[in-house]
Design a protein around this motif. Structure first.
Motif, PDB file in Angstrom:
ATOM      1  N   ILE A 131      -8.595  -3.256  11.263  1.00 14.42           N
ATOM      2  CA  ILE A 131      -7.294  -2.605  11.606  1.00 14.42           C
ATOM      3  C   ILE A 131      -6.725  -2.240  10.016  1.00 14.42           C
ATOM      4  O   ILE A 131      -6.341  -1.275   9.875  1.00 14.42           O
ATOM      5  N   GLY A 179      -8.476   0.531   8.657  1.00 14.81           N
ATOM      6  CA  GLY A 179      -7.965   1.917   9.415  1.00 14.81           C
ATOM      7  C   GLY A 179      -6.739   2.363   8.680  1.00 14.81           C
ATOM      8  O   GLY A 179      -6.748   3.483   8.286  1.00 14.81           O
ATOM      9  N   ILE A 180      -5.810   1.406   8.495  1.00 17.81           N
ATOM     10  CA  ILE A 180      -4.400   1.859   8.053  1.00 17.81           C
ATOM     11  C   ILE A 180      -4.544   2.212   6.545  1.00 17.81           C
ATOM     12  O   ILE A 180      -3.947   3.416   6.088  1.00 17.81           O
ATOM     13  N   SER A 196      -2.027 -12.338   9.467  1.00 22.81           N
ATOM     14  CA  SER A 196      -2.864 -11.514   8.950  1.00 22.81           C
ATOM     15  C   SER A 196      -3.095 -10.282   9.816  1.00 22.81           C
ATOM     16  O   SER A 196      -2.897 -10.631  11.032  1.00 22.81           O
ATOM     17  N   LEU A 197      -3.653  -9.436   9.418  1.00 23.56           N
ATOM     18  CA  LEU A 197      -4.181  -8.135  10.183  1.00 23.56           C
ATOM     19  C   LEU A 197      -5.732  -8.482  10.352  1.00 23.56           C
ATOM     20  O   LEU A 197      -6.337  -8.914   9.206  1.00 23.56           O
ATOM     21  N   ASN A 198      -6.347  -7.857  11.420  1.00 22.31           N
ATOM     22  CA  ASN A 198      -7.917  -7.850  11.553  1.00 22.31           C
ATOM     23  C   ASN A 198      -8.255  -7.013  10.475  1.00 22.31           C
ATOM     24  O   ASN A 198      -7.644  -5.861  10.140  1.00 22.31           O
ATOM     25  N   TYR A 239       0.876  -1.169   0.009  1.00 20.54           N
ATOM     26  CA  TYR A 239      -0.098  -0.030  -0.341  1.00 20.54           C
ATOM     27  C   TYR A 239       0.924   1.278  -0.039  1.00 20.54           C
ATOM     28  O   TYR A 239       0.406   2.326  -0.432  1.00 20.54           O
ATOM     29  N   THR A 240       1.955   1.212   0.443  1.00 19.52           N
ATOM     30  CA  THR A 240       2.813   2.331   0.577  1.00 19.52           C
ATOM     31  C   THR A 240       3.369   2.944  -0.650  1.00 19.52           C
ATOM     32  O   THR A 240       3.749   4.013  -0.809  1.00 19.52           O
ATOM     33  N   ILE A 299      -1.020  -4.897   3.010  1.00 17.90           N
ATOM     34  CA  ILE A 299      -0.170  -4.604   4.099  1.00 17.90           C
ATOM     35  C   ILE A 299       0.899  -5.367   4.315  1.00 17.90           C
ATOM     36  O   ILE A 299       0.591  -6.538   4.653  1.00 17.90           O
ATOM     37  N   PRO A 300       2.113  -5.163   4.340  1.00 13.72           N
ATOM     38  CA  PRO A 300       3.068  -5.981   4.887  1.00 13.72           C
ATOM     39  C   PRO A 300       3.175  -6.391   6.079  1.00 13.72           C
ATOM     40  O   PRO A 300       2.903  -5.800   6.747  1.00 13.72           O
ATOM     41  N   ILE A 301       3.313  -7.774   6.246  1.00 10.14           N
ATOM     42  CA  ILE A 301       3.576  -8.340   7.626  1.00 10.14           C
ATOM     43  C   ILE A 301       4.866  -8.700   7.840  1.00 10.14           C
ATOM     44  O   ILE A 301       5.655  -9.083   7.303  1.00 10.14           O
ATOM     45  N   PHE A 302       5.416  -7.698   8.921  1.00 10.13           N
ATOM     46  CA  PHE A 302       6.956  -7.689   9.408  1.00 10.13           C
ATOM     47  C   PHE A 302       7.071  -8.763  10.356  1.00 10.13           C
ATOM     48  O   PHE A 302       8.229  -9.203  10.524  1.00 10.13           O
TER      49      PHE A 302
END
Lengths: 250, 250
Positions: free
Chosen positions: A239, A242-243, A234-236, A192-193, A226-229
């Motif tokens: 969340i 929102g990001i 995963s992310l909710n 996304y960035t 969204i990268p997972i570092f």
């Protein structure tokens, strides 16, 4: 004021039916609970009637004019309440319809088959905070007027249009109007960035377990991730939404 | 395998006590429920014993070696379960202690009096995803081993250190080590987009209703806020934490 003590009263039976999606759809009304939501509904001019316990005093600042107020027994409060400790105040609200959201809006959140009421409500609240112009709720999602959705959204239902919609049809229209339509995916997307903010865009997020429907993802302009570092899978979804909303609008 | 059918069995009584924070603190163990969490616990080497229903088959891929396995009646499953439809599999896990987190870590999430278990768990999951090195949980927060916290965190308890800590003491130490300590506030802060990413930082978020304790906010390097573009009063704390962690680390 209108005093009702029997749970067998016809009005009470009607209010209780509003706990079902079927009745909400049929009557185009819904029930909100608690001071904060009733106040938001009042300020937005959505209230058809107020229901409250005998012990409740309406705040002096509330200008409820000639809206009917029903004072009811605790037994009736319990019947209508979706909370563990009810504030014993409810309002029957009218669902709004919206005509020109697509023409006038520039930033949209699209939700595909979001099933957890807390997630749906939180995303509506976040969309409001992020200044989105409307939220579109696709098929397979929890009802947007579910009591838990209303509670999690903390009044944002009264701040921006929340609209049930066929997302496939909507995405076509959005693209015709020149909106950048961004899906979200764990794979085969762009970080996304890498995406700059857009003047007019739609963000599409999906089901908690399965993500966005693949047929919808095929129709978007780009799919983002969204990268997972770390080590979580995963992310909710709320969340992630929102990001992404704050990234795309900032 | 060890078969237990009576809820009066001493082991069952002991497991049931693990539903209380007091007993978890005393024994430095906790209970996880469901295939996913038990598998995460297994992979992290945290399991003391497995508890499962008679109908459950352990996945062939699980290498549980000589970890004791207790097969129990449905009555006992119901006693231990925190879910509506239990997967009938649990593990007693050992709490980990951590020595050199502050020396080795560079990115920390600090939680002041977060009371909703879903928020705490979701923030632990997001901290994991964002590659944070540890989460510190301050006084007044819900217990980090609460079943709902564990469920919302989806296994991230086994991925990064989650540590109960006095946040005032911790903030002093972090500043001595050269970390940028960022609080969060609705007022008197800087918009988060003005802050560049930091090599070593701590992000402090707070209670759902009251935000971060003002004494802690007075000790930070900067206090940040996320602009509200719409009409909602605030963001959910776990959404705010997600936006800020990803912004600061990206």
């Amino acid at each position: 004021m209108n005093y009702i003590h029997s749970a067998q009263n016809q009005k009470v039976k009607q209010w209780k039916k509003l706990l079902t999606k079927k009745e909400r759809d049929k009557t185009l009304t819904f029930l909100v609970e608690g001071y904060h939501l009733v106040e938001e509904a009042l300020n937005s001019g959505s209230i058809a009637e107020i229901i409250m316990g005998e012990q409740v005093e309406l705040p002096a600042a509330w200008n409820y004019g000639d809206i009917p107020v029903n004072v009811v027994s605790n037994e009736i409060i319990q019947l209508l309440s979706d909370t563990e400790t009810s504030q014993a105040i409810f309002a029957v609200c009218e669902q709004k319809t919206y005509d020109s959201v697509l023409e006038e809006g520039r930033k949209f959140l699209l939700l595909d088959a979001v099933q957890d009421p807390g997630n749906l409500g939180t995303m509506i609240r976040t969309a409001d905070a992020a200044g989105m112009d409307a939220v579109f709720v696709g098929k397979g999602s929890v009802d947007m007027y579910n009591p838990k959705v209303l509670r999690s959204a903390q009044g944002s239902h009264f701040h921006l249009p929340i609209i049930g919609e066929d997302l496939g049809v909507l995405i076509s229209k959005l693209k015709q109007q020149g909106a950048a339509v961004y899906g979200t995916a764990l794979e085969n997307g762009r970080p996304y960035t890498e995406i700059d903010k857009s003047d007019i865009f739609a963000l599409l997020v999906g089901n908690e377990g399965n993500g966005v429907n693949s047929e919808l993802l095929a129709e978007t302009d780009e799919n983002l991730y969204i990268p997972i570092f770390g080590k979580s899978e995963s992310l909710n979804v709320s969340i992630a939404a929102g990001i992404l909303m704050y990234h795309l609008r900032s």
